[in-house]
Design a protein around this motif. Structure first.
Motif, mmCIF file in Angstrom:
data_model
loop_
_atom_site.group_PDB
_atom_site.id
_atom_site.type_symbol
_atom_site.label_atom_id
_atom_site.label_comp_id
_atom_site.label_asym_id
_atom_site.label_seq_id
_atom_site.Cartn_x
_atom_site.Cartn_y
_atom_site.Cartn_z
ATOM 1 N N LEU A 131 77.716 79.502 20.028
ATOM 2 C CA LEU A 131 78.355 79.027 21.254
ATOM 3 C C LEU A 131 78.458 80.145 22.282
ATOM 4 N N ILE A 171 76.416 80.027 25.914
ATOM 5 C CA ILE A 171 77.164 80.117 27.173
ATOM 6 C C ILE A 171 76.741 81.359 27.943
ATOM 7 N N ILE A 181 86.116 83.368 22.288
ATOM 8 C CA ILE A 181 86.412 82.086 21.640
ATOM 9 C C ILE A 181 87.476 82.312 20.587
ATOM 10 N N VAL A 217 87.933 78.294 24.656
ATOM 11 C CA VAL A 217 86.861 79.103 25.240
ATOM 12 C C VAL A 217 87.431 79.758 26.482
ATOM 13 N N HIS A 260 80.834 72.991 30.477
ATOM 14 C CA HIS A 260 81.335 71.878 29.654
ATOM 15 C C HIS A 260 80.181 71.192 28.910
ATOM 16 N N ILE A 273 79.125 73.413 25.981
ATOM 17 C CA ILE A 273 80.093 73.359 24.887
ATOM 18 C C ILE A 273 79.971 72.034 24.144
ATOM 19 N N GLN A 274 79.843 70.936 24.866
ATOM 20 C CA GLN A 274 79.705 69.623 24.227
ATOM 21 C C GLN A 274 78.462 69.558 23.351
ATOM 22 N N GLU A 279 76.864 72.173 21.924
ATOM 23 C CA GLU A 279 76.777 73.209 20.900
ATOM 24 C C GLU A 279 77.947 73.224 19.915
ATOM 25 N N LYS A 280 79.028 72.555 20.220
ATOM 26 C CA LYS A 280 80.183 72.587 19.320
ATOM 27 C C LYS A 280 79.992 71.613 18.163
ATOM 28 N N TYR A 287 87.982 71.219 22.241
ATOM 29 C CA TYR A 287 88.018 72.535 22.861
ATOM 30 C C TYR A 287 88.824 72.497 24.142
ATOM 31 N N LEU A 291 88.799 74.753 27.787
ATOM 32 C CA LEU A 291 88.120 75.768 28.591
ATOM 33 C C LEU A 291 89.119 76.412 29.526
#
Length: 191
Positions: A84, A88, A98, A134, A152, A155-156, A158-159, A165, A167
C-alpha cells in the motif's frame, strides 16, 4: 499482358504484397510488443492492462515502462502495508505512514453546542483488528481534489477487502477536530 502492356495479375499481386507485407513486418518484430522496454509508446497502456496496471498519462515514458515490467512483482505484496505504501508513493510521490489497528474516533463525538447533525458525529461500531489509518505527509491544502480521489481509489484497490481505512493529511496546527468530516450544510471537506 493486355494491349497497353499492363499485367492485371502482377498489379493485383503487388497490392496483396503491400497489404500483407506490412503484416509480415509487424510479425517480424512482434516480440518487441510484449517487452515494455521495447514496445511502442502507444502500446504501453494496453500492455499494462494485462496486469491491471493503470498508467497516468503525464508520467515519463521510463516510469511507465519500469512499472509495467515490475507489475507482477508488485502484485506479490498487494494487500500488505508495504504494498500500500509503495503504490501510494508511486502515484503521489509521497510515502504515507500507515497505522494498523487504529481508528481516529470512538463511537460518539459531541461538539460544544451538542447539536446532533451540526457538530456531533455518530459512527458505527468499528473492529480495530480490521482498520488502519493512512497518514499523508502533505497538507490537504497542497493536494488537488483529483489527487485525493486518486489516493482513495488506490487504497480501495490495494487494501484487503475486509478492512476499513481512514485517510488523514498532515495538519499545520495539530489538534483533533472534525475538519476531516463533511459538515452537513457546511459543505467543507478536509482541513
Amino acid at each position: 499482358a493486355d494491349i497497353n502492356g499492363r499485367n492485371f495479375y502482377r498489379d493485383f499481386l503487388w497490392i496483396l504484397q503491400h497489404i500483407f507485407g506490412s503484416v509480415e513486418e509487424i510479425l517480424d518484430v512482434i516480440h518487441q510488443y510484449f517487452d515494455p522496454y521495447e514496445a511502442p509508446e502507444h502500446f504501453l497502456p494496453w500492455l499494462g492492462s494485462w496486469s491491471a496496471m493503470v498508467l497516468e498519462e503525464d508520467w515519463p515514458i521510463e516510469k511507465k515502462r519500469r512499472l509495467i515490467r515490475k507489475a507482477i512483482e508488485l502484485y506479490r505484496i498487494r494487500g500488505t502495508v508495504k504494498g500500500l505504501k509503495l503504490f501510494i508513493s508511486l502515484f503521489t510521490g509521497h510515502e504515507p505512514d500507515i497505522k494498523e489497528n487504529q481508528w481516529p474516533f470512538r463511537g460518539w463525538r459531541v461538539g460544544a453546542t451538542s447539536e446532533i447533525g451540526v457538530d456531533s458525529v455518530v459512527l458505527p461500531p468499528v473492529n480495530l483488528a480490521h482498520t488502519f489509518i493512512v497518514e499523508m505527509p502533505v497538507s490537504y491544502k497542497d493536494v488537488s481534489p483529483e489527487a485525493v480521489i486518486r489516493i482513495h481509489e488506490i487504497i480501495q484497490m490495494e487494501k484487503p477487502a475486509n478492512t476499513q481505512y481512514y485517510l488523514r493529511f498532515a495538519t499545520e496546527g495539530g489538534g483533533n477536530d472534525l475538519s476531516e468530516f463533511m459538515a452537513i450544510g457546511g459543505g467543507v471537506i478536509g482541513g
